[in-house]
Design an enzyme around this catalytic site. Structure first.
Site, PDB file in Angstrom:
ATOM      1  N   ASP A 155      12.500   8.828   9.225  1.00  0.00           N
ATOM      2  CA  ASP A 155      13.003   7.789  10.112  1.00  0.00           C
ATOM      3  C   ASP A 155      14.170   7.109   9.410  1.00  0.00           C
ATOM      4  OD1 ASP A 155      12.957   5.384  12.000  1.00  0.00           O
ATOM      5  OD2 ASP A 155      11.099   6.371  12.591  1.00  0.00           O
ATOM      6  N   PRO A 163       6.379  -8.387   3.035  1.00  0.00           N
ATOM      7  CA  PRO A 163       5.044  -8.716   2.521  1.00  0.00           C
ATOM      8  C   PRO A 163       3.922  -7.925   3.179  1.00  0.00           C
ATOM      9  CG  PRO A 163       5.957 -10.534   3.815  1.00  0.00           C
ATOM     10  CD  PRO A 163       7.072  -9.583   3.568  1.00  0.00           C
ATOM     11  N   ASP A 164       4.103  -7.468   4.416  1.00  0.00           N
ATOM     12  CA  ASP A 164       3.068  -6.686   5.080  1.00  0.00           C
ATOM     13  C   ASP A 164       3.114  -5.206   4.695  1.00  0.00           C
ATOM     14  OD1 ASP A 164       0.973  -7.666   6.553  1.00  0.00           O
ATOM     15  OD2 ASP A 164       2.178  -8.120   8.314  1.00  0.00           O
ATOM     16  N   ASP A 174      16.098   9.108   0.058  1.00  0.00           N
ATOM     17  CA  ASP A 174      17.218   8.918   0.975  1.00  0.00           C
ATOM     18  C   ASP A 174      17.933  10.247   1.182  1.00  0.00           C
ATOM     19  OD1 ASP A 174      19.408   8.166   2.437  1.00  0.00           O
ATOM     20  OD2 ASP A 174      20.152   6.689   1.022  1.00  0.00           O
ATOM     21  N   ASP A 178      23.766   8.278  -0.620  1.00  0.00           N
ATOM     22  CA  ASP A 178      23.789   8.726  -2.011  1.00  0.00           C
ATOM     23  C   ASP A 178      22.504   8.400  -2.755  1.00  0.00           C
ATOM     24  OD1 ASP A 178      23.927   5.995  -2.294  1.00  0.00           O
ATOM     25  OD2 ASP A 178      25.949   5.973  -3.149  1.00  0.00           O
ATOM     26  N   HIS A 187      14.142   0.265  12.691  1.00  0.00           N
ATOM     27  CA  HIS A 187      13.212   1.199  13.325  1.00  0.00           C
ATOM     28  C   HIS A 187      12.161   1.696  12.345  1.00  0.00           C
ATOM     29  CE1 HIS A 187      11.793   4.854  15.421  1.00  0.00           C
ATOM     30  NE2 HIS A 187      12.051   4.163  16.511  1.00  0.00           N
ATOM     31  N   ASN A 201      -3.743  -9.462   3.227  1.00  0.00           N
ATOM     32  CA  ASN A 201      -2.830 -10.460   2.667  1.00  0.00           C
ATOM     33  C   ASN A 201      -2.749 -11.736   3.491  1.00  0.00           C
ATOM     34  OD1 ASN A 201      -1.483  -9.451   4.868  1.00  0.00           O
ATOM     35  ND2 ASN A 201       0.451  -9.078   3.828  1.00  0.00           N
ATOM     36  N   THR A 203      -1.366 -12.391   6.111  1.00  0.00           N
ATOM     37  CA  THR A 203       0.010 -12.609   6.568  1.00  0.00           C
ATOM     38  C   THR A 203       0.338 -11.626   7.681  1.00  0.00           C
ATOM     39  OG1 THR A 203       0.712 -13.337   4.374  1.00  0.00           O
ATOM     40  CG2 THR A 203       2.442 -12.590   5.867  1.00  0.00           C
ATOM     41  N   ILE A 205       0.694  -9.101  10.508  1.00  0.00           N
ATOM     42  CA  ILE A 205      -0.062  -8.214  11.386  1.00  0.00           C
ATOM     43  C   ILE A 205      -0.938  -7.272  10.578  1.00  0.00           C
ATOM     44  CG2 ILE A 205       1.722  -8.323  13.167  1.00  0.00           C
ATOM     45  CD1 ILE A 205       2.592  -5.506  12.248  1.00  0.00           C
ATOM     46  N   VAL A 295       2.847  20.648  17.678  1.00  0.00           N
ATOM     47  CA  VAL A 295       3.160  19.247  17.379  1.00  0.00           C
ATOM     48  C   VAL A 295       2.338  18.349  18.299  1.00  0.00           C
ATOM     49  CG1 VAL A 295       4.968  17.476  17.489  1.00  0.00           C
ATOM     50  CG2 VAL A 295       5.468  19.721  16.509  1.00  0.00           C
ATOM     51  N   SER A 329       8.328   6.100  20.369  1.00  0.00           N
ATOM     52  CA  SER A 329       8.274   6.005  18.913  1.00  0.00           C
ATOM     53  C   SER A 329       7.064   5.198  18.475  1.00  0.00           C
ATOM     54  CB  SER A 329       9.537   5.304  18.380  1.00  0.00           C
ATOM     55  OG  SER A 329      10.625   6.172  18.294  1.00  0.00           O
TER      56      SER A 329
END
Length: 388
Positions: A155, A163-164, A174, A178, A187, A201, A203, A205, A295, A329
């Site tokens: 993605d 934090p989540d 990546d 680079d 996304h 946590n 916090t 969700i 798939v 998605s």
């Protein structure tokens, strides 16, 4: 044409931590978001001729009047991949036909463009989503949280500092730029939060599989408030990495035109018993790669797909934020999370069995079909689980 003399080419050392991905020589790479689809083609040659790769590349570009833009081995399917550029006045159909007839070349195809599949909503005051309740996830989480299950999120980049998501992610890869620039894109960050946002946590969700282990395989790039973009080259490299590094699930919350090279890599993943989940798209017919046999397609309008929450789902956003997301998605992310719950309890279940269990666990909720995460676990539990 020595590859090491091209100043515009970025040399990456990808996967040095993994013996399966260690390389003995540098390869030509160029940021995927600078490769124009209309003028570029992807060629593959067998890796059996590994020692002659430089010579083969020179022969091909000289014979057909091409420019070598980028190249990289796809060891998972035992080929070497070349990205080549033709001049603007070239008749591409004729060129492809001539390349296909060349004995040195295994496959040739156009560079395809893909998009992350999301319907965007700008109003932050939509009612709080009830996605976990819709799929009965809380009941399922009494028995499993996805611990130990490895999910490759192919993605745009995930914000690892959120934090989540802290502690849920392994080192990112990546395949767009680079590899040196740290980015946080919308996304990929939203998809990661739906799958595995932290449960402990206090916090934000809770993810569907809050103890699953995610890896951000950045194959798409995304400008603020715009859909993510990907192409054949970046996606092929990300899938190749996933095949070589032992993932249980590959999440592809994206879609585009049929692509032979990507289909070959996806089929190779399925043959290795890696579960591939893809977003259906926003039309009656499935987008590629959700349309590929084997798939697991998520979020479509027909029985060929698995229905999961896909409208106004709150999830993580870059820079410690949250936002509502919609689209197939989002459905794919829920399905990947549910698969992680099942695979924690039953590692190694065949991909065909997993697909059958998912389809059999779609229940009517308020008159609409919807996946039931607890029913998924119940199907393999032999009486040890209660969904009440």
């Amino acid at each position: 044409m020595r590859r090491t003399t091209l100043a515009a080419i970025i040399l990456l050392a990808i996967g040095l931590a993994s013996p399966a991905c260690a390389q003995t020589q540098p390869f030509l790479l160029k940021p995927a978001n600078t490769i124009a689809s209309k003028s570029h083609l992807i060629l593959t040659v067998p890796l059996a001729d590994r020692k002659r790769i430089d010579e083969i590349a020179s022969e091909i570009v000289s014979r057909f009047g091409l420019t070598l833009t980028a190249e990289w081995p796809l060891k998972s399917i035992n080929v070497h991949c070349f990205v080549v550029k033709a001049s603007q006045e070239t008749d591409m159909d004729s060129l492809i036909a001539r390349l296909q007839a060349d004995e040195q070349i295994r496959t040739v195809q156009r560079m395809q463009d893909f998009n992350t599949l999301e319907s965007r909503y700008s109003d932050p005051l939509f009612p709080i989503q009830t996605a976990l309740a819709q799929i009965n996830a809380v009941a399922a989480q009494r028995y499993s949280t996805g611990s130990g299950v490895k999910i490759a999120v192919v993605d745009s980049s995930i914000d690892a500092s959120h934090p989540d998501l802290s502690g849920r992610l392994t080192a990112p890869k990546d395949f767009v730029g680079d590899g040196q620039t740290v980015v946080a894109e919308e996304h990929g960050t939203a998809i990661a939060g739906i799958i595995a946002a932290d449960v402990a946590n206090a916090t934000g969700i809770v993810g569907v599989a809050p103890k699953a282990q995610l890896t951000s395989l950045r194959a798409c790039w995304q400008a603020p408030n715009m859909p993510g973009e990907c192409n054949s080259f970046s996606l092929a490299r990300a899938l190749n990495f996933a095949l070589l590094n032992g993932y249980d699930v590959i999440n592809l919350s994206l879609g585009g035109p049929k692509d032979p090279l990507l289909e070959e890599l996806i089929q190779a993943a399925i043959q290795k018993n890696i579960v591939v989940v893809a977003a259906w798209g926003e039309k009656e017919e499935a987008s590629f790669p959700a349309s590929v046999s084997g798939v697991i397609a998520a979020g479509g309008p027909t029985k060929a797909s698995i229905r999961a929450p896909s409208v106004d789902v709150i999830s993580t956003a870059p820079h410690n934020d949250y936002r509502y997301v919609s689209g197939s998605s989002v459905a794919a992310a829920h399905i990947s999370g549910i698969l992680a719950l099942l695979l924690e309890l039953h590692p190694g279940l065949p991909a065909k069995t997993l697909a059958h269990v998912l389809h059999a666990s779609v229940k009517k909720r308020d008159g609409d079909p919807m996946i039931d995460a607890c029913a998924v676990l119940l199907s393999e539990a032999k009486g040890q689980i209660s969904c009440n």
